[in-house]
Design an enzyme around this catalytic site. Sequence first.
Site, PDB file in Angstrom:
ATOM      1  CB  SER A  16      -0.855   0.013   1.270  1.00 40.52           C
ATOM      2  OG  SER A  16      -0.064   0.479   2.367  1.00 40.52           O
ATOM      3  CG  ASP A  17       1.718   5.759  -1.295  1.00 39.91           C
ATOM      4  OD1 ASP A  17       1.666   6.503  -2.271  1.00 39.91           O
ATOM      5  OD2 ASP A  17       2.651   5.795  -0.461  1.00 39.91           O
ATOM      6  CD1 TRP A  18       2.128   7.199   5.657  1.00 41.42           C
ATOM      7  CD2 TRP A  18       4.313   6.906   5.345  1.00 41.42           C
ATOM      8  NE1 TRP A  18       2.740   7.473   6.839  1.00 41.42           N
ATOM      9  CE2 TRP A  18       4.089   7.312   6.682  1.00 41.42           C
ATOM     10  CE3 TRP A  18       5.612   6.667   4.952  1.00 41.42           C
ATOM     11  CZ2 TRP A  18       5.122   7.485   7.610  1.00 41.42           C
ATOM     12  CZ3 TRP A  18       6.644   6.836   5.864  1.00 41.42           C
ATOM     13  CH2 TRP A  18       6.401   7.235   7.175  1.00 41.42           C
ATOM     14  N   GLY A  19       0.098   4.532   4.620  1.00 40.15           N
ATOM     15  CA  GLY A  19      -1.118   4.738   5.404  1.00 40.15           C
ATOM     16  C   GLY A  19      -2.400   4.649   4.604  1.00 40.15           C
TER      17      GLY A  19
END
Length: 742
Positions: A280-283
Amino acid sequence: MRKLSPLLYVCISIVVALAQPKPIEQRIDSLLKLMTIEEKIGQMNQYNDDWTATGPATVDNDKANQIRNGQVGSLLNCIGTERTRSWQKIAMQSRLKIPLLFGQDVVHGYKTTFPIPLAEACSWDLDAMQNAARIAATEASAGGIHWTFAPMVDIARDPRWGRVMEGAGEDPYLGSRIAYARVKGFQGNGLGEVNSVMACVKHFAAYGAAVGGRDYNSVDMSDRQLFEVYLPPFKAALDAGAGTFMNSFNDLNGVPATGNSFLQRDILKGKWGFKGFVVSDWGSIGEMINHGNVKNGYEAALSAVTAGSDMDMESRCYKNNLVQLVKDKKVSTALIDDAVRRILQKKFEMGLFDDPFRFCNAEREQKELNDPDHAKSAREIAAKSIVLLKNENHLLPLSKETKTIAFIGPLVKAYKQNKGFWDIELPGGDSSFIVSQWNGLKNKVGKKTILLYAKGCDIEGTNKEGFAEAVRTAQQADVVILSIGERRDMSGEAKSRSDISIPGVQEELLKELLATGKPVVVLINAGRPLVFPYTADHAPAILYTWWLGSEAGNAIADVLFGDYNPSGKLAMTFPRSVGQIPIYYSHFNTGRPATDDANHNYNSSYTDLSIYPKYEFGYGLSYTTFSYSNLQLTKKQMTANEQITVSLTVANTGKYPGEEIIQLYLRDKVGSIVRPVKELKDFKKVALAVNESTIVQFTIDKEKLSFFNQQLQWGAEAGEFDVMVGASSRNIKLQDTFSLVP
Ligand code: GLC
């Protein structure tokens, strides 16, 4: 020689077979059988280390224990062999000793910093871009990094979006070729090589089409446009063997990419057969709550893992909810095992189970990070990335015998600014290896040339107190070079701008300098296309120097004095005004095509501005000139299983040796859905000495005529096509027609 008895032969064969390393799949099967559900979910959990935070960071002082307990599979932003070794040692204390994967945004260089990717794209030099990625991988892997979060392949047609700097511009064909080259560069001869890093193609998908050019904003488009424009570079990267993908922050047609099964399961892992893993991208998993697509972390984890997001970067949703989701039978262990298998597969392929410390080699780190050949390559591709926008009366190249040069502007003596966004500042923050623009000029000119400097003004603000000194300095010179533009952190992630003009009073400074009557060469430094009507209309010479990296000064000097004849061509359209955005060359014709004359009578023109850009896709000048002639097609008709060879002669008709990027555009004149007025379908970059000519050839096959129809079927339709060969998307030199016949 005595023959072996059958029994002895069988025994030896068994011993030999047992000695062979087991296939990775078997090793994964054996390991999965030993893993608890908590340890499996640990592999799906990625934390940030302390080098820097590239997103909203969570304070968590318990990471070491979690790693010891097998609850963490990867760290990002962990720099250096010492630091990575220390974390890996802790991972080796865990029950199953599963090694950590270290990821980093090695986007355009590790220590040696290359031009920002959008600048490199303007070189159209695929070998040079692949080599730049190769060097970045060699340095990063020597620094303990296993995995780079690159290439970013998002097609972008809105320069208000700050992340245009990170990709390859607006065109699916050029973007696909570049994506392929960059993945090959990062992964080298394969993931098992100690100087390779695993690529991570991002951001899946259509992140560059954010409404209003605002980062993280919504994206809404037809599946047809998604397939035709935004997905091709991802498919090219996958075809190049990219080991991982990263999903994107945006919602696509109402579904966040992180929880989008259509993207990650149907297309990526289904239709395209991707066997690697998705981070996933950050968060972004937790951010599905903000999207309003899920109620809480429990639902976010369920949605994301079901949709094919295998690893959770920093949201902690997987760590905090997946065990319960499995207990609640909302998530099957088969789904968890699929994600974990994909992650373990890459760790095995990278040899980390055989030697978890194989990338932690301080000696190799020292050697690779100081290899002079890397700087040489950076200088070469930086020069190739510069785009000559204007050169009235052949003001450029400058003579090395110029007596006095005034180098003016707020970026002349900058160091780190030249690295642009997504650079990597190694611990200790040494920037002495960066060649400033001032030092590049000093390195270039002879002892007889006097160099004068004045800052003139800041990048931002209204203070003009430095103007007088700048004017006095200019008046003492034979030629003025003015270096202006954005700050490097005015483009990049979360750097969208509604006003993309040159900030502050820098263009007013130019006006004052022009009033001295001295010839002024303007360098524009930026991470995006800017809007600069005054400069474009009044400066006699303009070089777009982007952010060129650690060899910026030398590369700019090479071009200023003609040691490199600029060959760059824009990979993204430069609007006349922010009001024209989105603007790109491969537009449809519409039922009332715009005209560029004053007659706006019932057509799709603006009433107050031309519809044409200031500088079009594929535009870039040279110190020399090239002629295009003798266009020939091997036939005027082709069937789907035939090809047409297009050939032409290109000659250097000027006074300098130079390189030309010859562009092939096609137009499908009638389609079951409307087709663009032109599409780039191939290009060739040729180097020609003065008076030298060459035959350039392109092959047209069915693939180049194909598109996704209304039913999303890929194919070509019979009919007539225009074939156009140009020096840019508007400067078409030669054209003809041919037909695809049933
Ligand atoms: C950032 C970026 C992504 C990057 C990641 C890790 O938010 O969107 O491109 O790779 O976080 O730094």
